[in-house]
Design an enzyme around this catalytic site. Structure first.
Site, PDB file in Angstrom:
ATOM      1  CG  HIS A 144      -1.720  -1.202   1.442  1.00 48.55           C
ATOM      2  ND1 HIS A 144      -2.787  -1.520   0.627  1.00 48.55           N
ATOM      3  CD2 HIS A 144      -1.656  -2.185   2.375  1.00 48.55           C
ATOM      4  CE1 HIS A 144      -3.337  -2.651   1.056  1.00 48.55           C
ATOM      5  NE2 HIS A 144      -2.670  -3.072   2.105  1.00 48.55           N
ATOM      6  NE  ARG A 197     -10.294   0.247  10.270  1.00 52.96           N
ATOM      7  CZ  ARG A 197     -11.486  -0.309  10.081  1.00 52.96           C
ATOM      8  NH1 ARG A 197     -11.665  -1.156   9.081  1.00 52.96           N
ATOM      9  NH2 ARG A 197     -12.478  -0.074  10.888  1.00 52.96           N
ATOM     10  CG  HIS A 214      -9.991  -4.138   1.788  1.00 52.81           C
ATOM     11  ND1 HIS A 214     -10.330  -4.470   3.086  1.00 52.81           N
ATOM     12  CD2 HIS A 214      -8.923  -3.312   1.879  1.00 52.81           C
ATOM     13  CE1 HIS A 214      -9.501  -3.865   3.913  1.00 52.81           C
ATOM     14  NE2 HIS A 214      -8.640  -3.150   3.213  1.00 52.81           N
ATOM     15  NE  ARG A 266     -12.278  -4.760   7.868  1.00 51.53           N
ATOM     16  CZ  ARG A 266     -11.027  -5.128   7.760  1.00 51.53           C
ATOM     17  NH1 ARG A 266     -10.715  -6.413   7.856  1.00 51.53           N
ATOM     18  NH2 ARG A 266     -10.072  -4.237   7.553  1.00 51.53           N
ATOM     19  CG  HIS A 300      -1.983 -10.129   6.406  1.00 46.23           C
ATOM     20  ND1 HIS A 300      -0.707  -9.628   6.571  1.00 46.23           N
ATOM     21  CD2 HIS A 300      -2.742  -9.101   5.927  1.00 46.23           C
ATOM     22  CE1 HIS A 300      -0.700  -8.344   6.213  1.00 46.23           C
ATOM     23  NE2 HIS A 300      -1.908  -8.010   5.809  1.00 46.23           N
ATOM     24  CG  ASP A 320       0.712  -4.834   4.716  1.00 49.32           C
ATOM     25  OD1 ASP A 320       0.017  -4.025   4.102  1.00 49.32           O
ATOM     26  OD2 ASP A 320       0.266  -5.521   5.653  1.00 49.32           O
TER      27      ASP A 320
END
Length: 446
Positions: free
Chosen positions: A62, A83, A204, A207, A268, A319
Site C-alpha cells: 500500500h 487504521r 479487500h 468484511r 497474511h 505491506d
C-alpha cells in the site's frame, strides 16, 4: 542483437551460488544466454561484484502507508487505532501527490532490490466518493509512478464496498467504494496493461465485499486469467464477525463463492483453522506473508510452514512499509517461526529466496521473472558480500548471507529489463530518493 553482457561475480541460480557467470541481455530486455565458468569479465561486460539474485518481488504494497512510518509509533494501540491514522493519510491523497509519493516509494523499493511490486490499490475516488474525470486517475498515477521509478507493477485494483458485514462505507471509506462489484468491474475494465504493468484484482476483505458480490470479482479475474489477492484472517475480530454474519470462517466463505484457486493469493492468512489451511492448500491458493507489518501491528504469526506443506505457495510483501526490505521479510518469516516453535531451520535460504523471487513474481502474474536463466526477464539485483554485515562468510554461502545477514542497505545494483535502475547504490532515475520521500510525505500534511 545484444544490448549488453553482465558479468556476475557470484550468482544465485535457485539451488546454489555459482561463481563467474556471464549473462547476455537481448534487445527485448530478456536473458538471451547465461554462461557459467567465466572466471574473468568478458571485454566490455558490465561487472557486478557481489551476489546477484533474480529481482525481488514485493507481493503486497500500500504505497501511501509509507507516509505513516515513524508517525504511528507514539504510544500503544491496536490494528484498529492504527487504521484511523491510515484513513487520515488516505483522505489527503490526490492523483498528483499520490504519483509523487508512489514514485519515491517505488524508488526506495528499487534501492532495496525490488523489481516488481503488487500494489493493493483501493483509494479510487475523490474524498466523499465522487469519481475523478478519469475514474482510474489514482490507479494510473500508480502505474506511471512505477514507470518513473523504473520498476514493474501489478496493479491489484481492489473492490472495497462495505465498512463491515452489512454496513455502508464510513466517511473515510467512501472514496474507496464503487458502490457495487458490477460498478467496480466496469471501472477496472478500462485499465489496460502495458510493458511494465499488469492489471489484477483484489477483494479487500470479506468484511469489505458483501458475500453476494464476491463471485463478481472472482469472475472478472478468472475471465482475464489475472491475479486475485485478498486480505484474509489478519485479525481475529474479522473471523468472529464473519462467523456471526455467515456461520463460517472467512476462508470457507471465499471458497463457497469461488474466490480460492491457483491465481489467488491470501495476504497474511494469520488466524486460520485446520480446515482453512486444508482449503487454501488444496486449491493451490497462495499465501503472502508480511512479517514486518504483522509484527508492527501486533497481528500475530501466521502458520506459514503448515500452509506451504498443505500446498500453498509462499510470497512476501512489505505491506505498510514500516520497513522496505524483502531480505528482512524472508529472514523474519523464518525467525518468527523459530520463536513460535522453539526449533530452527524451517526453510532453507534457497527456499526463502524463492519466496522473495520466483514465487512472489508468479503471485503477481509474472511467470517469466524471478530466475536467472535464458528466456526470463532480465530483472536482477546484486547484494554486496563485503559490507560490515556480509563480510566474512565464504561466497558459496551467499544465499545464507543474503537472507540471514544482509539488509536492503547492501543492495548495490538493480537491473530491470536489462537496464540499470540502481547503480552502485544510487538510483539512476530519481536523483535524491530521501528528499523525494520527505517532500512527498510533507505534502500530505499540508
Amino acid at each position: 542483437m545484444l544490448l549488453t553482457t553482465y558479468w556476475l561475480e557470484h550468482a544465485w541460480l535457485g539451488t546454489h551460488v555459482e561463481p563467474g557467470v556471464a549473462l547476455d541481455v537481448s534487445a527485448e530486455g530478456r536473458i538471451a544466454a547465461l554462461r557459467t565458468g567465466v572466471a574473468t569479465p568478458p571485454p566490455g561486460a558490465e561487472v557486478l561484484r557481489g551476489l546477484t539474485l533474480p529481482g525481488l518481488a514485493n507481493a503486497h504494497s500500500h504505497a501511501f502507508h509509507r507516509a505513516l512510518r515513524g508517525a504511528v509509533q507514539v504510544g500503544s494501540g491496536t490494528f484498529w487505532t492504527w487504521r484511523e491514522l491510515m484513513y487520515r493519510a488516505a483522505q489527503n491523497l490526490t492523483p498528483d501527490n499520490y504519483f509523487a509519493l508512489a514514485r519515491a516509494v517505488y524508488a526506495e523499493m528499487a534501492l532495496a532490490g525490488i523489481t516488481n511490486v503488487g500494489e493493493f490499490h483501493y483509494v479510487h475516488h475523490a474524498p466523499g466518493g465522487t469519481p475523478y474525470a478519469d475514474p482510474n486517475a489514482m490507479g494510473e498515477a500508480l502505474i506511471e509512478a512505477a514507470a518513473a521509478a523504473g520498476i514493474r507493477i501489478t496493479l491489484l485494483d481492489t473492490a472495497y464496498l462495505s465498512s463491515g458485514f452489512g454496513e455502508a462505507p464510513n466517511a473515510h471509506q467512501q472514496r474507496f467504494s464503487d458502490g457495487s462489484a458490477e460498478a467496480w468491474a466496469e471501472r477496472v475494465s478500462a485499465l489496460k496493461p502495458r510493458e511494465h504493468a499488469l492489471i489484477g484484482a483484489a477483494v479487500h476483505s470479506v468484511r469489505a465485499v458483501p458475500a453476494d458480490q464476491l463471485a463478481t470479482v472472482a469472475r472478472w479475474a478468472e475471465e482475464r486469467r489475472a491475479p486475485l489477492h485478498v486480505h484474509l484472517s489478519e485479525q481475529t475480530a474479522e473471523n468472529d464477525a464473519c462467523r456471526a454474519a455467515h456461520g463460517r470462517t472467512p476462508t470457507q466463505l471465499l471458497a463457497d463463492h469461488g474466490v480460492l484457486g491457483p491465481r489467488t493469493t491470501g495476504v497474511h492468512n494469520t488466524h486460520l483453522t485446520d480446515t482453512d489451511i486444508a482449503l487454501l492448500g488444496g486449491t493451490g491458493t497462495g499465501t503472502c506473508m508480511c512479517p514486518t507489518t504483522e509484527r508492527d501491528l501486533a497481528d500475530g504469526i501466521g502458520p506459514a510452514t503448515r500452509l506451504q506443506q498443505a500446498g500453498s505457495p509462499l510470497s512476501l510483501g512489505s505491506d505498510s512499509h514500516a520497513v522496505i526490505d524483502l531480505l528482512e521479510e524472508a529472514r523474519a518469516m523464518e525467525l518468527n517461526e523459530r520463536l513460535r516453535s522453539r526449533t530452527r531451520g524451517h526453510w532453507t535460504a534457497n527456499a526463502l529466496l524463492t519466496a522473495a523471487t520466483g514465487d512472489g513474481h508468479a503471485s503477481l502474474g509474472l511467470v517469466d521473472a524471478g530466475r536467472l536463466e535464458a528466456g526470463a526477464l532480465a530483472d536482477f539485483t546484486t547484494v554486496a558480500l563485503d559490507s560490515v554485515r556480509t563480510a566474512g562468510p565464504l561466497p558459496r554461502l551467499g544465499a545464507e548471507t543474503a537472507v540471514f545477514a544482509a539488509t536492503a542497505a547492501d543492495v548495490r545494483h538493480t537491473v530491470v529489463a536489462g537496464r540499470h535502475i540502481v547503480r552502485d547504490g544510487h538510483h539512476t532515475l530519481v536523483a535524491d530518493v530521501p528528499s523525494a520521500l520527505a517532500e512527498s510525505i510533507d505534502a500530505l500534511r499540508s
